[in-house]
Scaffold this motif. Structure first.
Motif, PDB file in Angstrom:
ATOM      1  N   GLU A  26       0.829  -1.212   0.000  1.00 39.90           N
ATOM      2  CA  GLU A  26       0.000   0.000   0.000  1.00 39.90           C
ATOM      3  C   GLU A  26       0.865   1.264   0.000  1.00 39.90           C
ATOM      4  OE1 GLU A  26      -3.218   0.093  -0.696  1.00 39.90           O
ATOM      5  OE2 GLU A  26      -2.990  -2.077  -0.924  1.00 39.90           O
ATOM      6  N   GLN A  27       2.077   1.182   0.545  1.00 32.65           N
ATOM      7  CA  GLN A  27       3.003   2.311   0.418  1.00 32.65           C
ATOM      8  C   GLN A  27       3.444   2.437  -1.048  1.00 32.65           C
ATOM      9  OE1 GLN A  27       1.906   1.314   3.431  1.00 32.65           O
ATOM     10  NE2 GLN A  27       3.825   0.328   4.006  1.00 32.65           N
ATOM     11  N   ASP A  28       3.597   1.281  -1.726  1.00 29.64           N
ATOM     12  CA  ASP A  28       3.898   1.314  -3.156  1.00 29.64           C
ATOM     13  C   ASP A  28       2.756   1.944  -3.943  1.00 29.64           C
ATOM     14  OD1 ASP A  28       6.229  -0.018  -2.542  1.00 29.64           O
ATOM     15  OD2 ASP A  28       5.641  -1.933  -3.440  1.00 29.64           O
ATOM     16  N   ARG A  29       1.542   1.857  -3.387  1.00 31.05           N
ATOM     17  CA  ARG A  29       0.358   2.425  -4.056  1.00 31.05           C
ATOM     18  C   ARG A  29       0.171   3.897  -3.697  1.00 31.05           C
ATOM     19  NH1 ARG A  29      -4.022  -0.999  -5.672  1.00 31.05           N
ATOM     20  NH2 ARG A  29      -3.561  -2.417  -3.962  1.00 31.05           N
ATOM     21  N   GLY A  30       1.001   4.407  -2.775  1.00 31.03           N
ATOM     22  CA  GLY A  30       0.941   5.831  -2.475  1.00 31.03           C
ATOM     23  C   GLY A  30       0.566   6.197  -1.050  1.00 31.03           C
ATOM     24  N   ARG A  31       0.248   5.208  -0.205  1.00 32.93           N
ATOM     25  CA  ARG A  31      -0.040   5.534   1.192  1.00 32.93           C
ATOM     26  C   ARG A  31       1.228   6.030   1.871  1.00 32.93           C
ATOM     27  NH1 ARG A  31      -2.580   0.838   4.760  1.00 32.93           N
ATOM     28  NH2 ARG A  31      -0.522  -0.120   4.440  1.00 32.93           N
ATOM     29  N   THR A  32       1.101   7.024   2.741  1.00 33.80           N
ATOM     30  CA  THR A  32       2.285   7.547   3.415  1.00 33.80           C
ATOM     31  C   THR A  32       2.742   6.589   4.509  1.00 33.80           C
ATOM     32  OG1 THR A  32       1.089   8.740   5.158  1.00 33.80           O
ATOM     33  CG2 THR A  32       1.453   9.910   3.063  1.00 33.80           C
ATOM     34  N   TRP A  33       4.029   6.666   4.828  1.00 33.11           N
ATOM     35  CA  TRP A  33       4.568   5.841   5.913  1.00 33.11           C
ATOM     36  C   TRP A  33       3.927   6.216   7.242  1.00 33.11           C
ATOM     37  CZ3 TRP A  33       7.111   1.529   5.025  1.00 33.11           C
ATOM     38  CH2 TRP A  33       7.753   1.370   3.794  1.00 33.11           C
ATOM     39  N   GLU A  34       3.610   7.492   7.415  1.00 27.45           N
ATOM     40  CA  GLU A  34       2.972   7.928   8.668  1.00 27.45           C
ATOM     41  C   GLU A  34       1.634   7.225   8.865  1.00 27.45           C
ATOM     42  OE1 GLU A  34       6.063  10.674   7.533  1.00 27.45           O
ATOM     43  OE2 GLU A  34       4.313   9.992   6.386  1.00 27.45           O
TER      44      GLU A  34
ATOM     45  N   PHE B  59      10.874  -0.637  10.257  1.00 28.81           N
ATOM     46  CA  PHE B  59      10.760  -1.044   8.853  1.00 28.81           C
ATOM     47  C   PHE B  59      11.173   0.104   7.932  1.00 28.81           C
ATOM     48  CE2 PHE B  59       8.965  -2.301   4.843  1.00 28.81           C
ATOM     49  CZ  PHE B  59       8.984  -3.685   4.856  1.00 28.81           C
ATOM     50  N   ARG B  60      10.613   1.271   8.169  1.00 24.06           N
ATOM     51  CA  ARG B  60      10.979   2.429   7.334  1.00 24.06           C
ATOM     52  C   ARG B  60      12.363   2.965   7.723  1.00 24.06           C
ATOM     53  NH1 ARG B  60      12.988   5.323   4.582  1.00 24.06           N
ATOM     54  NH2 ARG B  60      12.248   7.182   3.478  1.00 24.06           N
ATOM     55  N   LYS B  61      12.630   2.991   9.015  1.00 23.63           N
ATOM     56  CA  LYS B  61      13.892   3.551   9.501  1.00 23.63           C
ATOM     57  C   LYS B  61      15.101   2.830   8.910  1.00 23.63           C
ATOM     58  CE  LYS B  61      16.381   4.463  13.832  1.00 23.63           C
ATOM     59  NZ  LYS B  61      16.328   4.325  15.304  1.00 23.63           N
ATOM     60  N   HIS B  62      14.999   1.515   8.783  1.00 24.44           N
ATOM     61  CA  HIS B  62      16.138   0.716   8.311  1.00 24.44           C
ATOM     62  C   HIS B  62      15.931   0.207   6.885  1.00 24.44           C
ATOM     63  CE1 HIS B  62      17.994   0.841  12.252  1.00 24.44           C
ATOM     64  NE2 HIS B  62      16.818   0.534  12.780  1.00 24.44           N
ATOM     65  N   TRP B  63      15.010   0.859   6.157  1.00 24.35           N
ATOM     66  CA  TRP B  63      14.697   0.403   4.803  1.00 24.35           C
ATOM     67  C   TRP B  63      15.943   0.315   3.918  1.00 24.35           C
ATOM     68  CZ3 TRP B  63      15.624   2.766   0.174  1.00 24.35           C
ATOM     69  CH2 TRP B  63      15.109   2.109  -0.945  1.00 24.35           C
ATOM     70  N   HIS B  64      16.847   1.290   4.050  1.00 21.30           N
ATOM     71  CA  HIS B  64      18.024   1.322   3.163  1.00 21.30           C
ATOM     72  C   HIS B  64      18.870   0.057   3.275  1.00 21.30           C
ATOM     73  CE1 HIS B  64      19.422   2.826   7.050  1.00 21.30           C
ATOM     74  NE2 HIS B  64      20.624   2.454   6.691  1.00 21.30           N
ATOM     75  N   GLU B  65      18.820  -0.610   4.445  1.00 19.06           N
ATOM     76  CA  GLU B  65      19.576  -1.859   4.593  1.00 19.06           C
ATOM     77  C   GLU B  65      18.960  -2.993   3.780  1.00 19.06           C
ATOM     78  OE1 GLU B  65      20.761  -3.029   8.596  1.00 19.06           O
ATOM     79  OE2 GLU B  65      20.123  -1.059   9.310  1.00 19.06           O
ATOM     80  N   MET B  66      17.663  -2.877   3.495  1.00 18.31           N
ATOM     81  CA  MET B  66      16.968  -3.947   2.777  1.00 18.31           C
ATOM     82  C   MET B  66      17.403  -4.012   1.316  1.00 18.31           C
ATOM     83  SD  MET B  66      13.131  -3.422   4.301  1.00 18.31           S
ATOM     84  CE  MET B  66      12.845  -3.223   6.069  1.00 18.31           C
ATOM     85  N   VAL B  67      17.829  -2.865   0.764  1.00 12.96           N
ATOM     86  CA  VAL B  67      18.307  -2.825  -0.626  1.00 12.96           C
ATOM     87  C   VAL B  67      19.833  -2.840  -0.574  1.00 12.96           C
ATOM     88  CG1 VAL B  67      16.267  -1.825  -1.699  1.00 12.96           C
ATOM     89  CG2 VAL B  67      17.922  -0.314  -0.628  1.00 12.96           C
ATOM     90  N   SER B  68      20.360  -3.982  -0.230  1.00  8.85           N
ATOM     91  CA  SER B  68      21.751  -4.097   0.218  1.00  8.85           C
ATOM     92  C   SER B  68      22.780  -4.014  -0.893  1.00  8.85           C
ATOM     93  CB  SER B  68      21.938  -5.419   0.966  1.00  8.85           C
ATOM     94  OG  SER B  68      21.546  -6.513   0.139  1.00  8.85           O
ATOM     95  N   HIS B  69      22.398  -4.382  -2.125  1.00  8.79           N
ATOM     96  CA  HIS B  69      23.381  -4.360  -3.206  1.00  8.79           C
ATOM     97  C   HIS B  69      22.697  -4.384  -4.561  1.00  8.79           C
ATOM     98  CE1 HIS B  69      22.612  -8.670  -2.428  1.00  8.79           C
ATOM     99  NE2 HIS B  69      22.825  -8.849  -3.712  1.00  8.79           N
TER     100      HIS B  69
END
Length: 206
Positions: free
Chosen positions: A50-58, A78-88
């Motif tokens: 649903e965030q991919d569909r445009g819902r805000t993280w808040e 989940f949002r705070k550490h999102w950058h770690e999920m796209v590791s390479h």
């Protein structure tokens, strides 16, 4: 006879860059059984899309925290550490895409991605700025495999559907592209992608 391909459209997650929420959460929730429960019942795939569909993280966080107040810190992680999920990046796939651009092919991207995290991904992986353009689901508030997002991409970039090939790791999204009149390839790795493109008359040097 197959129409000559004039437009090549790449998905991003698990085609050009890795994505795995377990990477940070293996630290945040070390117990595997509990972590799997968390992804099955709290920060689920359906919630995240649903965030991919445009819902805000808040909005997304508030919804889950209301249901699972004892999990607030983990939900916000989940949002705070999102950058770690796209590791390479998948360098072999990226090389194919960049080679196609350098050879003069018309390359765009179509992705299910939240608006803000996509912009972060572009800063982390500058090659995501190289194609002619991108349709981000969070921007247009549509998601693959809905027919409307393929139509939106076609219209935005002036593509001829039958002369377009789409590359995605998700079979559902591949079938969605075919339903929109595109040609489509199921991505399982760079070597197969090169062979599949060659079968369409496109030489991918990588």
């Amino acid at each position: 006879m197959t129409t000559e391909i004039r437009h090549i459209v790449f998905d991003i997650g698990k085609v050009l860059i890795h994505y795995d929420p377990h990477i940070p959460f293996s630290r945040i929730i070390p117990d595997e059984t509990e972590r799997n429960w968390f992804f099955a019942n709290v920060c689920t795939h359906d919630w995240n899309i649903e965030q991919d569909r445009g819902r805000t993280w808040e909005e997304a966080e508030a919804l889950l925290i209301g249901e699972h107040p004892e999990r607030e810190e983990q939900i916000r992680a989940f949002r705070k550490h999102w950058h770690e999920m796209v590791s390479h990046a998948y360098l072999d796939s990226v090389a194919i895409m960049e080679g196609l651009i350098e050879d003069g092919h018309d390359v765009t991207m179509l992705t299910n991605f939240a608006s803000d995290t996509f912009r972060e991904a572009q800063e982390m992986y500058p090659f995501l700025k190289r194609p002619r353009g991108v349709t981000v689901s969070g921007d247009v508030r549509l998601i693959k495999p809905d027919l409307a997002i393929y139509t939106t991409h076609t219209e935005s970039f002036g593509l001829e559907p039958s002369a377009t090939v789409f590359i995605d790791d998700s079979l559902a999204n591949v079938e969605g592209a075919k339903a929109a009149g595109w040609q489509a390839l199921h991505f399982t790795g760079a070597d197969k992608l090169k062979a599949d493109l060659a079968g369409l008359g496109i030489r991918a040097a990588a």
